[in-house]
Design a protein around this motif. Structure first.
Motif, PDB file in Angstrom:
ATOM      1  N   LEU A   1     -24.271 -48.847 -44.449  1.00  0.00           N
ATOM      2  CA  LEU A   1     -23.688 -47.734 -43.804  1.00  0.00           C
ATOM      3  C   LEU A   1     -23.240 -46.846 -44.914  1.00  0.00           C
ATOM      4  CD1 LEU A   1     -21.354 -49.489 -41.286  1.00  0.00           C
ATOM      5  CD2 LEU A   1     -23.568 -48.336 -40.742  1.00  0.00           C
ATOM      6  N   GLU A   2     -23.123 -45.551 -44.586  1.00  0.00           N
ATOM      7  CA  GLU A   2     -22.701 -44.532 -45.835  1.00  0.00           C
ATOM      8  C   GLU A   2     -21.784 -43.693 -45.064  1.00  0.00           C
ATOM      9  OE1 GLU A   2     -25.943 -42.377 -47.122  1.00  0.00           O
ATOM     10  OE2 GLU A   2     -26.272 -41.030 -44.963  1.00  0.00           O
ATOM     11  N   ASP A   3     -20.866 -43.303 -45.989  1.00  0.00           N
ATOM     12  CA  ASP A   3     -19.673 -42.244 -45.604  1.00  0.00           C
ATOM     13  C   ASP A   3     -20.268 -40.842 -45.304  1.00  0.00           C
ATOM     14  OD1 ASP A   3     -17.844 -44.368 -45.835  1.00  0.00           O
ATOM     15  OD2 ASP A   3     -17.191 -43.561 -47.709  1.00  0.00           O
ATOM     16  N   VAL A   4     -19.957 -40.425 -44.000  1.00  0.00           N
ATOM     17  CA  VAL A   4     -20.096 -38.890 -43.594  1.00  0.00           C
ATOM     18  C   VAL A   4     -18.928 -38.468 -42.873  1.00  0.00           C
ATOM     19  CG1 VAL A   4     -22.838 -39.357 -43.134  1.00  0.00           C
ATOM     20  CG2 VAL A   4     -20.675 -39.770 -41.312  1.00  0.00           C
ATOM     21  N   GLU A   5     -18.686 -36.946 -43.400  1.00  0.00           N
ATOM     22  CA  GLU A   5     -17.745 -36.300 -42.988  1.00  0.00           C
ATOM     23  C   GLU A   5     -18.014 -35.860 -41.344  1.00  0.00           C
ATOM     24  OE1 GLU A   5     -15.562 -33.652 -45.540  1.00  0.00           O
ATOM     25  OE2 GLU A   5     -14.921 -32.617 -43.753  1.00  0.00           O
ATOM     26  N   ILE A   6     -17.097 -36.199 -40.354  1.00  0.00           N
ATOM     27  CA  ILE A   6     -17.302 -35.536 -39.122  1.00  0.00           C
ATOM     28  C   ILE A   6     -16.244 -34.881 -38.615  1.00  0.00           C
ATOM     29  CG2 ILE A   6     -19.389 -37.263 -38.558  1.00  0.00           C
ATOM     30  CD1 ILE A   6     -17.143 -38.715 -36.826  1.00  0.00           C
ATOM     31  N   GLU A   7     -16.334 -34.324 -37.683  1.00  0.00           N
ATOM     32  CA  GLU A   7     -15.233 -33.612 -36.915  1.00  0.00           C
ATOM     33  C   GLU A   7     -14.701 -34.188 -35.471  1.00  0.00           C
ATOM     34  OE1 GLU A   7     -14.755 -29.584 -37.721  1.00  0.00           O
ATOM     35  OE2 GLU A   7     -12.772 -29.117 -36.616  1.00  0.00           O
ATOM     36  N   THR A   8     -13.979 -34.963 -35.302  1.00  0.00           N
ATOM     37  CA  THR A   8     -13.637 -35.518 -33.651  1.00  0.00           C
ATOM     38  C   THR A   8     -12.886 -34.103 -33.103  1.00  0.00           C
ATOM     39  OG1 THR A   8     -11.623 -36.254 -33.914  1.00  0.00           O
ATOM     40  CG2 THR A   8     -12.880 -37.688 -34.482  1.00  0.00           C
ATOM     41  N   PRO A   9     -12.709 -34.121 -31.745  1.00  0.00           N
ATOM     42  CA  PRO A   9     -11.957 -33.167 -30.930  1.00  0.00           C
ATOM     43  C   PRO A   9     -10.461 -33.042 -31.626  1.00  0.00           C
ATOM     44  CG  PRO A   9     -12.996 -34.393 -29.585  1.00  0.00           C
ATOM     45  CD  PRO A   9     -13.310 -35.353 -30.923  1.00  0.00           C
ATOM     46  N   ILE A  10      -9.929 -33.983 -32.359  1.00  0.00           N
ATOM     47  CA  ILE A  10      -8.839 -33.960 -32.878  1.00  0.00           C
ATOM     48  C   ILE A  10      -8.685 -33.652 -34.269  1.00  0.00           C
ATOM     49  CG2 ILE A  10      -6.508 -35.495 -33.071  1.00  0.00           C
ATOM     50  CD1 ILE A  10      -7.714 -35.147 -30.047  1.00  0.00           C
ATOM     51  N   THR A  11      -9.439 -34.103 -35.117  1.00  0.00           N
ATOM     52  CA  THR A  11      -9.432 -33.974 -36.544  1.00  0.00           C
ATOM     53  C   THR A  11     -10.570 -34.163 -37.348  1.00  0.00           C
ATOM     54  OG1 THR A  11      -8.188 -34.442 -38.710  1.00  0.00           O
ATOM     55  CG2 THR A  11      -8.573 -36.321 -36.977  1.00  0.00           C
ATOM     56  N   LYS A  12     -10.485 -33.740 -38.668  1.00  0.00           N
ATOM     57  CA  LYS A  12     -11.950 -34.153 -39.394  1.00  0.00           C
ATOM     58  C   LYS A  12     -11.384 -35.696 -39.802  1.00  0.00           C
ATOM     59  CE  LYS A  12     -13.204 -29.897 -41.361  1.00  0.00           C
ATOM     60  NZ  LYS A  12     -13.473 -29.181 -42.425  1.00  0.00           N
ATOM     61  N   MET A  13     -12.561 -36.365 -40.383  1.00  0.00           N
ATOM     62  CA  MET A  13     -12.398 -37.790 -40.765  1.00  0.00           C
ATOM     63  C   MET A  13     -13.866 -38.097 -41.346  1.00  0.00           C
ATOM     64  SD  MET A  13     -13.406 -40.418 -37.686  1.00  0.00           S
ATOM     65  CE  MET A  13     -13.546 -42.027 -38.482  1.00  0.00           C
ATOM     66  N   ILE A  14     -13.566 -39.120 -42.251  1.00  0.00           N
ATOM     67  CA  ILE A  14     -14.669 -39.863 -43.068  1.00  0.00           C
ATOM     68  C   ILE A  14     -15.215 -40.918 -42.028  1.00  0.00           C
ATOM     69  CG2 ILE A  14     -15.690 -40.904 -45.018  1.00  0.00           C
ATOM     70  CD1 ILE A  14     -14.681 -37.933 -45.396  1.00  0.00           C
ATOM     71  N   ALA A  15     -16.413 -41.078 -41.566  1.00  0.00           N
ATOM     72  CA  ALA A  15     -16.773 -41.973 -40.781  1.00  0.00           C
ATOM     73  C   ALA A  15     -17.995 -42.628 -41.566  1.00  0.00           C
ATOM     74  CB  ALA A  15     -17.105 -41.407 -39.388  1.00  0.00           C
ATOM     75  N   LYS A  16     -18.792 -43.281 -40.603  1.00  0.00           N
ATOM     76  CA  LYS A  16     -19.971 -44.164 -41.179  1.00  0.00           C
ATOM     77  C   LYS A  16     -20.940 -44.061 -40.382  1.00  0.00           C
ATOM     78  CE  LYS A  16     -17.186 -47.802 -43.720  1.00  0.00           C
ATOM     79  NZ  LYS A  16     -17.545 -46.819 -45.175  1.00  0.00           N
ATOM     80  N   LYS A  17     -22.278 -43.705 -40.976  1.00  0.00           N
ATOM     81  CA  LYS A  17     -23.674 -43.597 -40.423  1.00  0.00           C
ATOM     82  C   LYS A  17     -24.673 -44.943 -41.047  1.00  0.00           C
ATOM     83  CE  LYS A  17     -23.794 -39.498 -37.722  1.00  0.00           C
ATOM     84  NZ  LYS A  17     -24.204 -38.192 -37.915  1.00  0.00           N
ATOM     85  N   VAL A  18     -25.544 -45.173 -40.606  1.00  0.00           N
ATOM     86  CA  VAL A  18     -26.602 -45.922 -40.940  1.00  0.00           C
ATOM     87  C   VAL A  18     -27.301 -45.216 -42.325  1.00  0.00           C
ATOM     88  CG1 VAL A  18     -28.963 -47.186 -40.812  1.00  0.00           C
ATOM     89  CG2 VAL A  18     -27.287 -47.105 -39.214  1.00  0.00           C
ATOM     90  N   ALA A  19     -27.424 -45.733 -43.556  1.00  0.00           N
ATOM     91  CA  ALA A  19     -27.777 -45.066 -44.846  1.00  0.00           C
ATOM     92  C   ALA A  19     -29.102 -45.251 -45.056  1.00  0.00           C
ATOM     93  CB  ALA A  19     -26.800 -45.444 -45.911  1.00  0.00           C
ATOM     94  N   GLY A  20     -29.489 -44.526 -45.881  1.00  0.00           N
ATOM     95  CA  GLY A  20     -30.895 -44.756 -46.639  1.00  0.00           C
ATOM     96  C   GLY A  20     -32.159 -44.919 -45.606  1.00  0.00           C
ATOM     97  N   ARG A  21     -32.805 -45.784 -45.995  1.00  0.00           N
ATOM     98  CA  ARG A  21     -34.184 -46.170 -45.321  1.00  0.00           C
ATOM     99  C   ARG A  21     -34.033 -46.044 -43.825  1.00  0.00           C
ATOM    100  NH1 ARG A  21     -37.668 -49.193 -49.039  1.00  0.00           N
ATOM    101  NH2 ARG A  21     -36.584 -49.968 -50.528  1.00  0.00           N
TER     102      ARG A  21
END
Ligand code: PRP
Ligand code: URA
Length: 209
Positions: free
Chosen positions: A50-70
């Motif tokens: 997984l890798e960190d990604v910055e996203i925005e929820t309806p409440i706030t910004k957060m650093i979340a995770k998505k599948v990385a790379g390959r």
């Protein structure tokens, strides 16, 4: 050294038992194979980085995770491997699908190649080779060799039922490839069919014979 993962979750074992039964028809056989493939896919992909990604929820910004790379590629060995594709695609809809056509010569039991069509960037992808049956291991081993010849570096093999001979062959030929399988059966018979097995997977999926 490769690892042999036996994925014997009770739901998988239960569904496999129904598939083994001689009275089970093609419609149910296909449906169960599809369901098991999805359940096994959960384990085959368990350690995807997984890798960190910055996203925005309806409440706030957060650093979340998505599948990385390959990115993933699913490569069924024709024909029977086709029955395991949709279950994996349900989990990873963006995966690309390559096809390798091999049949076992009825006399020699050795695999014969008749088709290959792979994504152009297959060498950059994490490849899951799928085939329900791992009997002598010849088909799976040859398919993996074909993928390595195309430059693939990260390959896993996902099967439903195997024989010890088949697993040993793939592990000896490809010590870098982990095997995921729902059941390891007892042996092969004189026709190189898995015992007790489930018969000819391709014929049972497609209603041939
Ligand atoms: C079956 C099965 C595997 C192979 C396993 O395919 O789906 O590909 O045999 O045997 P092995 O481990 O000894 O190589 P088959 O050749 O019957 O073709 P099909 O899928 O078109 O029926
Ligand atoms: N191929 C099958 O479909 N079944 C076996 O048991 C062995 C090879």
């Amino acid at each position: 050294m490769s690892t042999l993962h036996i994925i014997d979750h009770p739901l998988i074992t239960h569904k496999l038992t129904i598939m083994r039964e001689v009275e089970t028809g093609s419609k149910d056989f296909r449906q169960l194979l599809n369901e098991i493939s999805m359940l096994m896919g959960y384990e085959v992909t368990r350690d995807l980085p997984l890798e960190d990604v910055e996203i925005e929820t309806p409440i706030t910004k957060m650093i979340a995770k998505k599948v990385a790379g390959r990115k993933l590629a699913i490569v069924p060995i024709l024909r029977a491997g086709l029955g395991m594709v949709d279950g994996l695609l349900a989990l990873v809809p963006v995966a690309k699908v390559g096809h390798i056509g091999l049949y076992r010569d009825p006399e020699t039991h050795l695999p014969v190649e008749y088709y290959s069509k792979l994504p152009a960037d297959i060498d950059d992808r994490f490849v899951i080779v799928v085939d329900p049956m791992l009997a002598t291991g010849g088909s799976a081993s040859d398919a993996i060799t074909m993928l390595k010849n195309k430059g693939c570096k990260l390959i896993r093999l996902m099967c439903l039922v195997g024989a010890p001979e088949g697993a040993e062959k793939v592990m000896a030929d490809h010590p870098d490839v982990d095997i995921y399988i729902a059941a390891m059966d007892e042996k092969l018979n004189e026709h190189k069919y898995i015992v007790p097995g489930l018969g000819d997977a391709g014929d049972r999926i497609f209603g041939t014979k």
